[in-house]
Design a protein around this motif. Structure first.
Motif, PDB file in Angstrom:
ATOM      1  N   SER A   4      30.210  60.127   6.287  1.00  0.00           N
ATOM      2  CA  SER A   4      29.638  58.885   5.779  1.00  0.00           C
ATOM      3  C   SER A   4      28.120  58.975   5.804  1.00  0.00           C
ATOM      4  O   SER A   4      27.549  59.813   6.510  1.00  0.00           O
ATOM      5  CB  SER A   4      30.104  57.680   6.612  1.00  0.00           C
ATOM      6  OG  SER A   4      29.712  57.828   7.954  1.00  0.00           O
ATOM      7  N   PRO A  27      26.934  48.447   7.244  1.00  0.00           N
ATOM      8  CA  PRO A  27      28.349  48.088   7.335  1.00  0.00           C
ATOM      9  C   PRO A  27      28.617  46.764   6.637  1.00  0.00           C
ATOM     10  O   PRO A  27      27.685  46.028   6.294  1.00  0.00           O
ATOM     11  CB  PRO A  27      28.576  47.979   8.851  1.00  0.00           C
ATOM     12  CG  PRO A  27      27.251  47.580   9.387  1.00  0.00           C
ATOM     13  CD  PRO A  27      26.221  48.250   8.508  1.00  0.00           C
ATOM     14  N   GLU A  48      32.040  43.569   9.990  1.00  0.00           N
ATOM     15  CA  GLU A  48      31.832  44.672  10.921  1.00  0.00           C
ATOM     16  C   GLU A  48      30.459  44.578  11.573  1.00  0.00           C
ATOM     17  O   GLU A  48      30.287  44.893  12.759  1.00  0.00           O
ATOM     18  CB  GLU A  48      31.959  46.003  10.180  1.00  0.00           C
ATOM     19  CG  GLU A  48      31.615  47.248  10.999  1.00  0.00           C
ATOM     20  CD  GLU A  48      32.509  47.446  12.210  1.00  0.00           C
ATOM     21  OE1 GLU A  48      32.110  48.190  13.126  1.00  0.00           O
ATOM     22  OE2 GLU A  48      33.607  46.853  12.263  1.00  0.00           O
ATOM     23  N   TYR A  49      29.466  44.105  10.813  1.00  0.00           N
ATOM     24  CA  TYR A  49      28.114  43.944  11.352  1.00  0.00           C
ATOM     25  C   TYR A  49      28.100  42.907  12.470  1.00  0.00           C
ATOM     26  O   TYR A  49      27.462  43.100  13.512  1.00  0.00           O
ATOM     27  CB  TYR A  49      27.170  43.531  10.224  1.00  0.00           C
ATOM     28  CG  TYR A  49      25.697  43.640  10.556  1.00  0.00           C
ATOM     29  CD1 TYR A  49      25.095  44.874  10.743  1.00  0.00           C
ATOM     30  CD2 TYR A  49      24.911  42.506  10.661  1.00  0.00           C
ATOM     31  CE1 TYR A  49      23.747  44.982  11.021  1.00  0.00           C
ATOM     32  CE2 TYR A  49      23.558  42.590  10.943  1.00  0.00           C
ATOM     33  CZ  TYR A  49      22.978  43.841  11.124  1.00  0.00           C
ATOM     34  OH  TYR A  49      21.633  43.935  11.410  1.00  0.00           O
ATOM     35  N   GLN A  99      29.656  44.451  15.533  1.00  0.00           N
ATOM     36  CA  GLN A  99      28.732  45.355  16.217  1.00  0.00           C
ATOM     37  C   GLN A  99      27.686  44.582  17.021  1.00  0.00           C
ATOM     38  O   GLN A  99      27.325  44.987  18.136  1.00  0.00           O
ATOM     39  CB  GLN A  99      28.050  46.265  15.196  1.00  0.00           C
ATOM     40  CG  GLN A  99      28.967  47.285  14.544  1.00  0.00           C
ATOM     41  CD  GLN A  99      28.228  48.157  13.544  1.00  0.00           C
ATOM     42  OE1 GLN A  99      27.000  48.138  13.461  1.00  0.00           O
ATOM     43  NE2 GLN A  99      28.975  48.933  12.768  1.00  0.00           N
TER      44      GLN A  99
END
Length: 303
Positions: A25, A31, A35-36, A39
């Motif tokens: 990737s 992201p 997903e951000y 995180q």
């Protein structure tokens, strides 16, 4: 003649096809938004610890140390008191026993927003070493700096409470609403910090311009004088214009804090929907700032 060299299976594949084949990737790719958020939540301890470390280090070289967290806004309040409260007559008919708590509350609450914006502007450009060395959601930086300013305000509120008690404003049930106001203002400040963090990462000169913008905003928010008195009674502005200016977020959060701490102070001209305004500013600016910052996640620390 020997046999021709065997063709490698990867020959002829494009870089994108090679990356897909081997599960590679893009380094530092942005992201997805869910997903951000995940995180960021996973790094909540880093955000809290980083904000505490910055708060501790902020005045580490000063002899009075952390006392400057309270002394700085108090000195500002003292200057505003002599200029607007005495020389210019900007109290709007308030007795001194009402004007001084009004002023001190406004200065401390305004400082929370002012410093959140200023630290947000520099949160990326002033921490490039950290941004380039470690992989983490960059929104952690402006969020952490806003959290630092919230912790500083919490220390300052001890002094605010002392002023209120000294001038006869004793705890009432509305004081329980203070954490709600702080939470809404923090969401607004963090969103604003993320907006200016992105803008400041592209234009470092913005940090030099912001003090002038913030000073103008401060005068238009009634930090040191009642807005309606100054605009309607002194400047002969129409009441609808004064009401509109009073709906700006800095004025909303200051008036809310004054109202719950001081009761229905005599110059209180808040619109009845002020709580909806406070909630709206927090949600709109908080959400927009987060998405706006996330959109440029791949660019921070490059170039």
């Amino acid at each position: 003649m020997g046999a021709p060299p065997k063709r490698h299976p990867d020959d002829g594949l494009s870089p994108a096809e090679l990356a897909a084949k081997y599960g590679l990737s893009v380094s530092g790719a942005r992201p997805g938004l869910p997903e951000y958020v995940r995180q960021l939540w996973a790094r909540r301890h880093f955000i809290l610890t980083f904000s505490r470390a910055k708060l501790t280090a902020q005045y580490s070289k000063a002899k009075l140390g952390q006392m400057w967290q309270v002394l700085t806004p108090l000195l500002n309040a003292t200057v505003f008191f002599f200029i607007f409260g005495i020389l210019l007559g900007g109290r709007g008919g308030m007795p001194m026993s009402e004007y001084i708590p009004f002023l001190v509350t406004g200065v401390f609450v305004w400082t929370f927003t002012q410093q959140s914006v200023m630290s947000g502007v520099r949160s990326i450009s002033g921490n490039l070493g950290l941004v380039r060395a470690l992989h983490f959601p960059r929104a952690a930086l402006p969020i952490s700096f806003s959290l630092q300013q919230l912790q500083q305000l919490l220390y300052s509120m001890i002094v605010m409470a002392a002023f209120l008690l000294g001038f006869g404003y004793f705890p009432i049930w509305t004081w329980l609403l203070v954490p709600v106001i702080l939470a809404l203002q923090y969401l607004f400040n963090a969103g604003l910090a993320m907006i200016f963090a992105r803008l400041g990462s592209d234009s470092p000169d913005l940090a030099q311009v912001m003090p002038f913008i913030l000073r103008t905003w401060m005068y238009g928010s009634g930090v040191m004088f009642p807005l309606h008195h100054m605009l309607v009674d002194r400047a002969n502005a129409p009441k609808w214009a004064a009401d509109l200016i009073a709906m700006n977020p800095a004025a909303v959060y200051m008036d809310l804090m004054r109202f719950v701490l001081m009761g229905d102070y005599s110059q209180n001209n808040m619109p009845p929907h002020v709580w909806l305004l406070a909630l709206g500013w927090a949600v709109v600016i908080g959400a927009f700032g987060f998405v706006f910052f996330w959109k440029a996640e791949e660019r921070y620390g490059r170039g």
